[in-house]
Design an enzyme around this catalytic site. Structure first.
Site, PDB file in Angstrom:
ATOM      1  N   THR A 148      83.184 -65.462  39.942  1.00 46.77           N
ATOM      2  CA  THR A 148      84.357 -65.938  40.693  1.00 46.77           C
ATOM      3  C   THR A 148      84.117 -67.417  41.003  1.00 46.77           C
ATOM      4  O   THR A 148      84.512 -68.278  40.226  1.00 46.77           O
ATOM      5  CB  THR A 148      84.586 -65.121  41.977  1.00 46.77           C
ATOM      6  OG1 THR A 148      83.387 -65.087  42.742  1.00 46.77           O
ATOM      7  CG2 THR A 148      85.019 -63.707  41.646  1.00 46.77           C
ATOM      8  N   LYS A 174      76.594 -61.634  39.775  1.00 45.08           N
ATOM      9  CA  LYS A 174      77.490 -62.686  40.227  1.00 45.08           C
ATOM     10  C   LYS A 174      77.381 -62.806  41.750  1.00 45.08           C
ATOM     11  O   LYS A 174      77.028 -61.856  42.457  1.00 45.08           O
ATOM     12  CB  LYS A 174      78.942 -62.448  39.800  1.00 45.08           C
ATOM     13  CG  LYS A 174      79.662 -61.310  40.442  1.00 45.08           C
ATOM     14  CD  LYS A 174      80.282 -61.546  41.800  1.00 45.08           C
ATOM     15  CE  LYS A 174      81.126 -62.778  41.867  1.00 45.08           C
ATOM     16  NZ  LYS A 174      81.733 -62.860  43.252  1.00 45.08           N
ATOM     17  N   THR A 185      81.227 -61.796  47.465  1.00 37.17           N
ATOM     18  CA  THR A 185      80.788 -60.532  46.876  1.00 37.17           C
ATOM     19  C   THR A 185      79.628 -60.737  45.922  1.00 37.17           C
ATOM     20  O   THR A 185      79.591 -61.694  45.162  1.00 37.17           O
ATOM     21  CB  THR A 185      81.960 -59.857  46.137  1.00 37.17           C
ATOM     22  OG1 THR A 185      82.798 -59.243  47.102  1.00 37.17           O
ATOM     23  CG2 THR A 185      81.479 -58.792  45.151  1.00 37.17           C
ATOM     24  N   GLU A 269      78.682 -75.092  44.663  1.00 39.71           N
ATOM     25  CA  GLU A 269      78.943 -76.523  44.724  1.00 39.71           C
ATOM     26  C   GLU A 269      78.533 -77.117  46.059  1.00 39.71           C
ATOM     27  O   GLU A 269      78.088 -78.240  46.153  1.00 39.71           O
ATOM     28  CB  GLU A 269      80.448 -76.784  44.586  1.00 39.71           C
ATOM     29  CG  GLU A 269      81.036 -76.370  43.280  1.00 39.71           C
ATOM     30  CD  GLU A 269      82.554 -76.436  43.373  1.00 39.71           C
ATOM     31  OE1 GLU A 269      83.078 -77.546  43.554  1.00 39.71           O
ATOM     32  OE2 GLU A 269      83.193 -75.370  43.281  1.00 39.71           O
ATOM     33  N   ASN A 392      85.426 -73.853  52.007  1.00 43.34           N
ATOM     34  CA  ASN A 392      85.853 -72.592  52.613  1.00 43.34           C
ATOM     35  C   ASN A 392      87.139 -72.734  53.395  1.00 43.34           C
ATOM     36  O   ASN A 392      87.959 -71.822  53.418  1.00 43.34           O
ATOM     37  CB  ASN A 392      84.757 -72.067  53.542  1.00 43.34           C
ATOM     38  CG  ASN A 392      83.848 -71.136  52.789  1.00 43.34           C
ATOM     39  OD1 ASN A 392      84.268 -70.051  52.421  1.00 43.34           O
ATOM     40  ND2 ASN A 392      82.643 -71.575  52.524  1.00 43.34           N
ATOM     41  N   THR A 397      93.991 -67.877  51.304  1.00 42.99           N
ATOM     42  CA  THR A 397      94.244 -66.489  50.903  1.00 42.99           C
ATOM     43  C   THR A 397      95.545 -66.428  50.143  1.00 42.99           C
ATOM     44  O   THR A 397      96.486 -67.135  50.447  1.00 42.99           O
ATOM     45  CB  THR A 397      94.376 -65.581  52.125  1.00 42.99           C
ATOM     46  OG1 THR A 397      95.107 -66.249  53.139  1.00 42.99           O
ATOM     47  CG2 THR A 397      93.014 -65.231  52.644  1.00 42.99           C
TER      48      THR A 397
END
Lengths: 397, 397
Positions: A148, A174, A185, A269, A392, A397
């Site tokens: 992701t 991942k 996740t 990153e 973040n 969303t």
């Protein structure tokens, strides 16, 4: 040395259309030519995704043949329709590959609260099955299809000789350090051609996960989808591993899991340091882990390290609120090999020199010594940078 | 209405030279004309500062006369010399004011691991005692002398009539949301002219702190110096408060403590939102607090709110890993009054509208509803901005 699939496994990864970005893969398939002993460890979050529910029901097993993994949609918080979709994904793999429905496992990662776009996934499954291969490209594509916010695919493999048999272990994973759109996740699938009993597979995976995937902390935020699967197809031949042979196998399994686990906080990153927190001299391993995790989760510790600041006060006081009893007048702290705090007192040190060393090295080592017993633990995390917060906060969303 | 000291208390704050910045106050003194019933609640950190040790030894008490507070140096991790210095500070106050040594309490906040500059503090104590006054300026100066990274002094006072007596409660506090150079130490002193028994004072302070200071979370990092003191000198006259009178007093004490506690996450250059997390419908208050605290401590929740992102997934899944059992299919979530998640499923909502509302309002209200029982809890925290991280990373030990 190229990363290599164990005997009898094939892999593939494609773009199916779940992700908007057509240059990124989003659907992977791992298949075994023979039935696998399969075990899983899953998120402890009470809010767990449909594929986690499916895998929990289908493991442990001695007949698993495939794992299908998609990224871009987590199939979490999707209710009964989500369960139906996860089952349909497994069923389509089973049909295409000629397996029984219940011998297919499903992993998903991506946005939560949205139904799986089955009109893309089902044709994707038909397509990805046609790309299955044993070469390194196929393996890398499978690792890419799980990604992701990861900046790179995560693969670790080892080949060991045990009692004259050449045994291979290979894992794909991942998970990225810094950005948490999917609640960071973590997914991993570890494959081996060793022959192992169901009980040894279960216990071995749990122990290996406890020393690796359960010793990383990025946000302290356990996701709805976290899963680690272990598949052993026995294709290496030879008898079931027991005793010393099993112990040798287990040590290698732990290495692979540690490799994969470390690569998660090391990626992202926004992160500028991979932090290893080692704790020694505790009464029990649980207490050592509790202290290591508390230090690793402290935003104050993580921001100090981002700023290359050898701020021993933040580290020592984080240990102090871990909820573990210890004699504070016996604590010692080393940072990147420099002694900063000795038996409860700060030690004079060249702060600028230590800071320059921190800046020059992407790895930061924090070692805390206690005088309570013999137990140790190690925990990995990443630092907390302004870039992390920006990424973040900007993610929507 | 001006903030006002209770009867019989005097206050002062000066610059003594502990801080480098000569425009900021760094030494405060609070004195009572009569002996006080005194109680304290202190950091649970195993690594605690010398003044915390001193106050623990000297409370509860029925004879406390003064509290001396310095900022700029926490006198933490300073060993036996630190204990000697804390005692010397109390002794000098006692000498200057004519009290017994053991009737003086000490609070410190600032850098840790450095010895207190006694050559500045001792003359400072002599000086600050000459400035003691009952006017609002004296009170504000005392609040200013406690500040480290606070952007404003924190004072809350209430006057209530109980059984015909006019009773005053006034508290001063320090602590800032975002920057943690001193590990975000929280200090508060609550003074009252009410007459209270020692046992009621102790229990009342503990209960009030549990509903206020223990319900804020800035970094999840409990400092070496966190302390809340309560002093009651009985100068209002009348009998010892009992029964309904005591209950009315307690309710007002909680209000003052909540005011002060909320002002901590509300303060700070780096913070853009004060977040109130309300949890209802839990089996026990402890479980409700555990969930509220876990949500409030989640960096993913805090960055989402900094970005004005109504990211229900991060909030619901943080609740899911709080370690409290609940039926996930019964959970509901409101954000700033909008229903985002109902009985375990996301609800369609206008994300842009909710985001605009979040952006326009410095207060963000998160309300989580469970279906397990009747217990509730409320927790306050601040959001996590890139500015916060920059300030924390740039701060150097």
């Amino acid at each position: 040395m190229p990363e290599q699939l164990p005997k009898g496994f094939r892999a593939a990864g494609i773009y199916s259309g779940v992700k908007e970005n057509t240059s990124r893969l989003d659907l992977s398939l791992l298949v075994s030519d023979a039935p696998c002993v399969a075990a899983g460890v899953y998120t402890q979050n009470l809010v767990f995704a449909a594929p986690v529910k499916l895998c929990r029901e289908r493991t442990p097993s001695e007949t698993v043949r495939a794992v299908v993994i998609n990224s871009g949609n987590a199939n979490a918080c999707t209710g009964d329709l989500g369960d139906r979709d996860a089952k349909a994904m497994a069923a389509r793999v089973a049909e295409v590959c000629g397996f029984a429905d219940t011998d297919v496992l499903v992993l998903s990662t991506g946005v939560i609260g949205e139904l799986m776009p089955m009109e893309k996934i089902i044709p994707g499954i038909e397509k990805v099955a046609t790309f299955l291969g044993r070469d390194e490209d196929s393996l890398v594509n499978a690792a890419r299809g799980m990604m992701t916010t990861d900046t790179r695919p995560k693969i670790s493999s080892r080949i060991v000789t045990i009692d004259g048999q050449t045994i291979s272990i290979c894992g794909v994973a991942k998970g990225a350090a810094m950005i948490g759109p999917n609640l960071a996740t973590m997914l991993a699938v570890v494959m081996t051609d060793a022959r192992i009993s169901l009980q040894d597979a279960q216990e071995g995976l749990k122990d290996a996960a406890d020393e690796s995937f359960n010793c990383i902390s990025v946000e302290g935020h356990t996701s709805t989808n976290d899963s680690v699967l272990f598949l052993a197809n026995g294709a290496a031949g030879g008898p079931e591993l027991k005793g010393d042979a099993l112990a040798k196998f287990q040590a290698t399994l732990v290495e692979v899991c540690e490799d994969l686990a470390q690569s998660i906080p090391a990626d992202g990153e926004g992160a500028s340091h991979l932090i290893t927190v080692e704790v020694h001299g505790c009464r029990t391993r649980d207490e050592a882990i509790q202290i290591a995790k508390t230090v690793a989760d402290s935003p104050l510790v993580k921001t100090a390290i981002a700023g290359n600041d050898p701020n021993w006060g933040r580290i020592v006081s984080a240990a102090g609120y871990a909820g573990v009893q210890f004699d504070a007048s016996k604590v010692c702290l080393h940072l990147n090999g420099s002694l900063l705090y000795e038996r409860g007192q700060p030690v004079p040190f060249d702060g600028d020199a230590v800071s320059r060393e921190m800046e020059a090295d992407r790895n930061t080592g924090v070692v805390l010594l206690f005088d309570e017993g013999e137990a140790s633990a190690r925990f990995w995390t990443s630092d907390l940078t302004a870039e992390y917060v920006r990424l973040n906060a900007d993610y929507r969303t």
